[in-house]
Write an enzyme that holds these catalytic residues in place. Sequence first.
Site, mmCIF file in Angstrom:
data_model
loop_
_atom_site.group_PDB
_atom_site.id
_atom_site.type_symbol
_atom_site.label_atom_id
_atom_site.label_comp_id
_atom_site.label_asym_id
_atom_site.label_seq_id
_atom_site.Cartn_x
_atom_site.Cartn_y
_atom_site.Cartn_z
ATOM 1 N N CYS A 2 -13.253 51.785 4.071
ATOM 2 C CA CYS A 2 -13.438 52.503 5.318
ATOM 3 C C CYS A 2 -14.841 52.290 5.844
ATOM 4 C CB CYS A 2 -13.206 53.997 5.095
ATOM 5 S SG CYS A 2 -11.610 54.376 4.339
ATOM 6 N N GLU A 79 -13.136 51.833 -3.442
ATOM 7 C CA GLU A 79 -12.064 52.100 -4.387
ATOM 8 C C GLU A 79 -12.650 52.479 -5.744
ATOM 9 O OE1 GLU A 79 -9.117 52.068 -3.219
ATOM 10 O OE2 GLU A 79 -9.272 50.784 -1.441
#
Length: 610
Positions: A2, A79
């Site tokens: 993001c 992640e």
Amino acid sequence: MCGITGWVSYRRDLTSHRQVLDAMTETMACRGPDAAGAWVTGRAALGHRRLAVIDLPGGAQPMTVDTADGPVSMVYSGEAYNFTELRDELRRRGHGFTTDSDTEVVLRGYLEWGESLTEKLNGMYAFAIWDSRTEKLVMVRDRMGIKPFYYYETDDGVLFGSEPKAILANPLAAPEVGLDGLREIFSFAKTPGHAIWKGMKELRPGHIAVVDRNGLREQAYWRLEVSEHTDDQDATVAHVRELLEDIIARQLVADVPRCTLLSGGLDSSAMTSLAARKLGEHGETVRSFAVDFPGQAENFRAIDVAPSVDTPYVHAVAEHVKCDHRDIMLDGSALSDPAVRQAAIAARDLPTGLGDRDNSLYLLFKAVREQSTVALSGESADEVFGGYPWFHDERREADTFPWLAGGLTLGDTKSLLSQDLTDKLDLDTYLRDHYLSALDEVPLKDGETGLEKRMRQVCYLHLTRMVNTLLDRKDRMSMAVGLEVRVPFCDHRLVSYVFNTPWSLKTFDGREKSILREATRDVLPESVANRKKSGYPGSFDPAYLSAIKQQAGDLITSGHQALELCRVETLKEAIAAPAEDITTQQRATIERALDLATWMDLRKPTITLD
């Protein structure tokens, strides 16, 4: 994956500045094309753009947990590859979960362990947590700096963002570049913590920064350290293979289509082959992509770091592991399109001078994104295992950053910049100072001397300086098109283990990357297992060279502002050079000038030379 941004202020009411936060967040739209979110209170404003990869319906951000003492809210990029194990541990400790996302695991991990959460994470991440219970902001970046994070201190708080453009969208941050910023732009030795914009800093890899009413403090939670390597050759090779299989299995986890970036070199081929084996256990076929150029074999010119054409090796691997493979063919007209150069410069926020290599990477990622959302890359294996030619000859003894001695020189910069600017920058002294500072950081074993000591230094410099440049390039170009690229060779467990493996063991067969080659030879075609290092390819299409020479000529005719920083006669000589005789330095001069002009048009920096 993001884009994140935010603003903390202890003397303003940020609820009345929502439009500014929205403008900051919108600059991250390319990093998060799937959704946007904001969370604003009087003291803190957090913005988020989402690229949905895990738990597509449940991972919306900013994510907030309401505690008895007040809300704790987070914006997160990246992640956590061990989120499943962490979630299980947190459940045993009494935490409940409302989503299946790794984002919630990280947030609840903070509620459980506070800032010590960083010690437990395995992954690539950059995140910020506003803890209203103590009115503090906690900013964290992953150990190797895979995900970017920048901040800018204000008179009463801080601005932050995944990229400088998010911070510069706030009126408090002036788009000003001074001499040190220009030195960072025109040298090839990225200084950790340095952003080119005045007042802005990059959160260093493996660091955490905390902002409260007393100001900002930054400290390391992880760094490369020395330890005794007790494994023999067979055990070392076996452990590296075990680590790679675990890392790749973790990094293949996604709820969206994934693939590998395949160059036909040892690194990407080993990664692709191991990924194919893992996916094959579930009846899946690995998808792979490679970049290529028309007439590449006929026009190719070998150089030290790229001695051979990739395509035959790419196809050998694809056939060997039965990939679902696609070559992305990019011709000179596509690469020379000014709109493509503009997109690449907008993504990187730097006038790098890499020209077609940046343009082609942008177009490659754009084509990959049409079929996959997640890609695995072989990036950083050369830094980890010692793959560059200058690791293995007299250039490693040079009293400077080894890659500069290895051919990635400042020649095109010095020839392009005006004499006045060259004198003011004094790049040789700047690089010398930063080289000596970097050497002072290197952890050494007691009594370590000779070649082992020098190679400890060389490896450290690559893992803390050069790798940051490459990871930043990879992140910016991929996220500009909404593609998440994962880098298995940057898993901190692998990096630490190999860093502490003696150089004599890293080169036990007299070649580069001996351990990696031996650990994966059984899954590779023999031609690829024995292939020498060959870097990311450039295009040798005559049409490309002709086009950029024309564009540089137009730049001179227009009297562009960038020429005030340049030695125009040198640029004219490069433009006039016949295509068959143009030198690598002359081509780089043209690329640098075009990149510089494009960057100035896009960012409109205020440049101060005092």
